[in-house]
Design an enzyme around this catalytic site. Structure first.
Site, PDB file in Angstrom:
ATOM      1  N   THR A  15      10.507  15.226  -1.208  1.00 18.68           N
ATOM      2  CA  THR A  15      10.705  16.278  -0.213  1.00 18.68           C
ATOM      3  C   THR A  15      12.053  16.972  -0.344  1.00 18.68           C
ATOM      4  O   THR A  15      12.162  18.179  -0.122  1.00 18.68           O
ATOM      5  CB  THR A  15      10.609  15.644   1.201  1.00 18.68           C
ATOM      6  OG1 THR A  15       9.348  15.014   1.305  1.00 18.68           O
ATOM      7  CG2 THR A  15      10.743  16.674   2.286  1.00 18.68           C
ATOM      8  N   ASP A  59       6.029  13.591  -6.441  1.00 15.46           N
ATOM      9  CA  ASP A  59       6.056  12.930  -5.132  1.00 15.46           C
ATOM     10  C   ASP A  59       6.232  11.454  -5.473  1.00 15.46           C
ATOM     11  O   ASP A  59       5.599  10.949  -6.407  1.00 15.46           O
ATOM     12  CB  ASP A  59       4.725  13.160  -4.423  1.00 15.46           C
ATOM     13  CG  ASP A  59       4.733  12.597  -3.008  1.00 15.46           C
ATOM     14  OD1 ASP A  59       4.643  13.391  -2.062  1.00 15.46           O
ATOM     15  OD2 ASP A  59       4.798  11.352  -2.860  1.00 15.46           O
ATOM     16  N   SER A  60       7.067  10.750  -4.741  1.00 17.73           N
ATOM     17  CA  SER A  60       7.382   9.388  -5.174  1.00 17.73           C
ATOM     18  C   SER A  60       6.206   8.429  -5.023  1.00 17.73           C
ATOM     19  O   SER A  60       6.276   7.298  -5.497  1.00 17.73           O
ATOM     20  CB  SER A  60       8.625   8.861  -4.461  1.00 17.73           C
ATOM     21  OG  SER A  60       8.333   8.464  -3.154  1.00 17.73           O
ATOM     22  N   SER A  61       5.122   8.866  -4.419  1.00 19.29           N
ATOM     23  CA  SER A  61       3.915   8.027  -4.393  1.00 19.29           C
ATOM     24  C   SER A  61       3.332   7.890  -5.796  1.00 19.29           C
ATOM     25  O   SER A  61       2.532   6.996  -6.059  1.00 19.29           O
ATOM     26  CB  SER A  61       2.862   8.635  -3.470  1.00 19.29           C
ATOM     27  OG  SER A  61       3.442   8.919  -2.236  1.00 19.29           O
ATOM     28  N   ASP A  92       9.468   7.691   0.007  1.00 21.09           N
ATOM     29  CA  ASP A  92       8.383   6.711   0.169  1.00 21.09           C
ATOM     30  C   ASP A  92       8.544   5.463  -0.696  1.00 21.09           C
ATOM     31  O   ASP A  92       8.303   4.354  -0.235  1.00 21.09           O
ATOM     32  CB  ASP A  92       7.022   7.367  -0.122  1.00 21.09           C
ATOM     33  CG  ASP A  92       6.619   8.350   0.972  1.00 21.09           C
ATOM     34  OD1 ASP A  92       7.267   8.341   2.046  1.00 21.09           O
ATOM     35  OD2 ASP A  92       5.668   9.122   0.767  1.00 21.09           O
ATOM     36  N   THR A 167      14.473  -1.239   2.711  1.00 22.80           N
ATOM     37  CA  THR A 167      13.051  -1.013   2.890  1.00 22.80           C
ATOM     38  C   THR A 167      12.888   0.216   3.785  1.00 22.80           C
ATOM     39  O   THR A 167      13.724   0.466   4.661  1.00 22.80           O
ATOM     40  CB  THR A 167      12.403  -2.303   3.463  1.00 22.80           C
ATOM     41  OG1 THR A 167      11.015  -2.178   3.408  1.00 22.80           O
ATOM     42  CG2 THR A 167      12.842  -2.627   4.863  1.00 22.80           C
ATOM     43  N   THR A 278       8.648 -13.567   3.068  1.00 26.00           N
ATOM     44  CA  THR A 278       8.144 -13.508   4.435  1.00 26.00           C
ATOM     45  C   THR A 278       7.670 -12.097   4.785  1.00 26.00           C
ATOM     46  O   THR A 278       8.244 -11.113   4.332  1.00 26.00           O
ATOM     47  CB  THR A 278       9.193 -13.972   5.464  1.00 26.00           C
ATOM     48  OG1 THR A 278       8.667 -13.773   6.775  1.00 26.00           O
ATOM     49  CG2 THR A 278      10.510 -13.206   5.350  1.00 26.00           C
ATOM     50  N   GLN A 279       6.617 -12.025   5.581  1.00 24.65           N
ATOM     51  CA  GLN A 279       6.185 -10.705   6.029  1.00 24.65           C
ATOM     52  C   GLN A 279       6.958 -10.254   7.270  1.00 24.65           C
ATOM     53  O   GLN A 279       6.772  -9.144   7.747  1.00 24.65           O
ATOM     54  CB  GLN A 279       4.663 -10.640   6.248  1.00 24.65           C
ATOM     55  CG  GLN A 279       4.045 -11.774   7.001  1.00 24.65           C
ATOM     56  CD  GLN A 279       2.530 -11.652   7.075  1.00 24.65           C
ATOM     57  OE1 GLN A 279       2.019 -11.166   8.054  1.00 24.65           O
ATOM     58  NE2 GLN A 279       1.818 -12.119   6.061  1.00 24.65           N
ATOM     59  N   CYS A 280       7.871 -11.112   7.765  1.00 24.00           N
ATOM     60  CA  CYS A 280       8.751 -10.672   8.857  1.00 24.00           C
ATOM     61  C   CYS A 280       9.715  -9.625   8.310  1.00 24.00           C
ATOM     62  O   CYS A 280      10.055  -9.643   7.143  1.00 24.00           O
ATOM     63  CB  CYS A 280       9.597 -11.834   9.375  1.00 24.00           C
ATOM     64  SG  CYS A 280       8.645 -13.077  10.224  1.00 24.00           S
TER      65      CYS A 280
HETATM   66  N1  ASP Z   1       6.092  11.832   0.016  1.00 28.15           N
HETATM   67  C1  ASP Z   1       7.469  12.129  -0.227  1.00 28.15           C
HETATM   68  C2  ASP Z   1       7.914  11.309  -1.401  1.00 28.15           C
HETATM   69  O1  ASP Z   1       8.148  10.138  -1.277  1.00 28.15           O
HETATM   70  C3  ASP Z   1       8.282  11.867   0.971  1.00 28.15           C
HETATM   71  C4  ASP Z   1       9.753  12.088   0.779  1.00 28.15           C
HETATM   72  O2  ASP Z   1      10.204  12.684  -0.157  1.00 28.15           O
HETATM   73  O3  ASP Z   1      10.522  11.653   1.615  1.00 28.15           O
HETATM   74  O4  ASP Z   1       8.037  11.824  -2.481  1.00 28.15           O
END
Ligand code: ASP
Length: 342
Positions: A15, A59-61, A92, A167, A278-280
């Site tokens: 973004t 996009d970092s996804s 992300d 995180t 841990t998932q905590c």
């Molecule tokens: N979906 C975007 C990404 O991780 C969100 C961001 O940039 O903050 O690339």
């Protein structure tokens, strides 16, 4: 007169690099050649800034270990030319990338600062400018002409964190990251306060070590009440699976049902490396504290201690990628490499 620090700004996507096309209203990728024109404030910083953009910003996804290798290659080939590196990255998966790079670039003597934003740089209310400007400023900090930050960090919303401790916790707030088990390293306010005692320091005579093999034959599995035996067994029986991050309850607890432990043991006997995290959202695994984790300790499950899931999965990729001998794997995992666990 001492030379101004030279910073390399690497744009991977996300973004932060978007601007609004005023004719269509749509968000489009920012042309990095025009960075200084778009953000004239950068000219006020006491450093020189060069830019490098991924050919196709993502996009970092869509982030993948191959992109981590690209970032490492850029830093490696420019390591002697620049005093610090700032990586613009989607928020992300930023904690995964920051964790991965901390294992791939060891004994760093220069800062590598990840940053990004929740709103595009062209948005009126954007958080991008502050994040970008301060991240660059942090990368220029020196003491006795030596970079002050010598590790992979993440800067977001007035705080500098150790990258592999972070995180992402909010998809909405500007304050999107946290470092649950380690204090932030610095905070930006009227003054920039750095907690120097927390910073990693490296011996100047040792060179930065670069590792590019990341084994992706790994998986994260989160336990939940009612987890199904057949499904659990079939995941652990996947022949190519080499490493598993098991997100357990509380201080590392899991069901005591016979099938569960038998299945874990069988997979581990066949070579699977299992890490208990841990998932905590804070705290540490402490196998043996409860009956529900004692047997996992006995069969040799690796303790992730207070590591984040992001750092655990990337550390697994890194250690598997180094083909560490099986009998040394647990000990190596349980030791901190670059501040990722206490
Ligand atoms: N979906 C975007 C990404 O991780 C969100 C961001 O940039 O903050 O690339």
């Amino acid at each position: 007169m001492s030379k101004k620090p030279a910073i390399l700004l690497i744009y991977t996507g996300g973004t932060i690099g978007m601007v609004k096309d005023f004719s269509t209203g749509a968000l489009k990728a920012f042309n990095f050649d025009q960075l200084l024109e778009r953000i004239p404030e950068l000219n006020l910083l006491d450093c020189t800034i060069a830019t490098y953009s991924f050919e196709t910003p993502i996009d970092s996804s869509d982030m993948h270990p191959e992109h981590w290798v690209s970032m490492v290659n850029i830093i490696e080939s420019n390591y002697d030319t620049y005093d610090g590196f700032v990586i613009l990255h989607g928020s992300d998966t930023m904690s995964y990338s920051a964790s991965a790079l901390s294992f791939m670039l060891q004994n760093l003597q220069k800062p590598v600062i990840f940053t990004g934003s929740q709103l595009p740089i062209g948005d009126l209310r954007t958080d991008a400018k502050e994040n970008l400007i301060t991240a660059i400023q942090v990368a220029t900090f020196q003491k006795n002409s030596v970079p002050l930050i010598q590790e992979v960090c993440l800067y977001f919303e007035y705080k500098l964190y150790r990258g592999n401790r972070t995180t992402k916790v909010s998809a909405e707030l500007f304050n999107a990251f946290t470092s649950p088990n380690e204090l932030h390293l610095a905070e930006s306010g009227v003054h920039f306060k750095i907690n120097e005692s927390l910073l990693l320091k490296h011996r100047p005579e040792e060179k930065c070590r670069v590792y590019k093999n990341m084994d992706t034959r790994v998986m994260i599995l989160k336990l939940f009440p009612g987890i199904n035996q057949e499904i659990f067994e079939s995941i652990l029986n996947i022949a190519s699976l080499k490493g598993l991050v098991l997100e357990t309850y509380g201080s590392g607890n899991a069901p005591t049902e016979k099938w569960f432990l038998a299945c874990l043991k069988k997979a581990m006997d066949q070579g699977l490396k299992v890490v208990n995290v841990t998932q905590c959202s804070g705290g540490s695994v402490n196998m043996g504290q409860y009956e529900t984790s004692t047997e996992m300790k006995e069969i040799g499950v690796i303790s992730g201690k207070d590591i984040t899931t992001e750092a655990a999965i990337t550390k697994l990729m890194y250690l598997l990628g180094q083909q560490v001998p099986s009998n040394e794997f647990k000990d190596l995992f349980e030791q901190s490499i670059c501040g990722e666990m206490t």
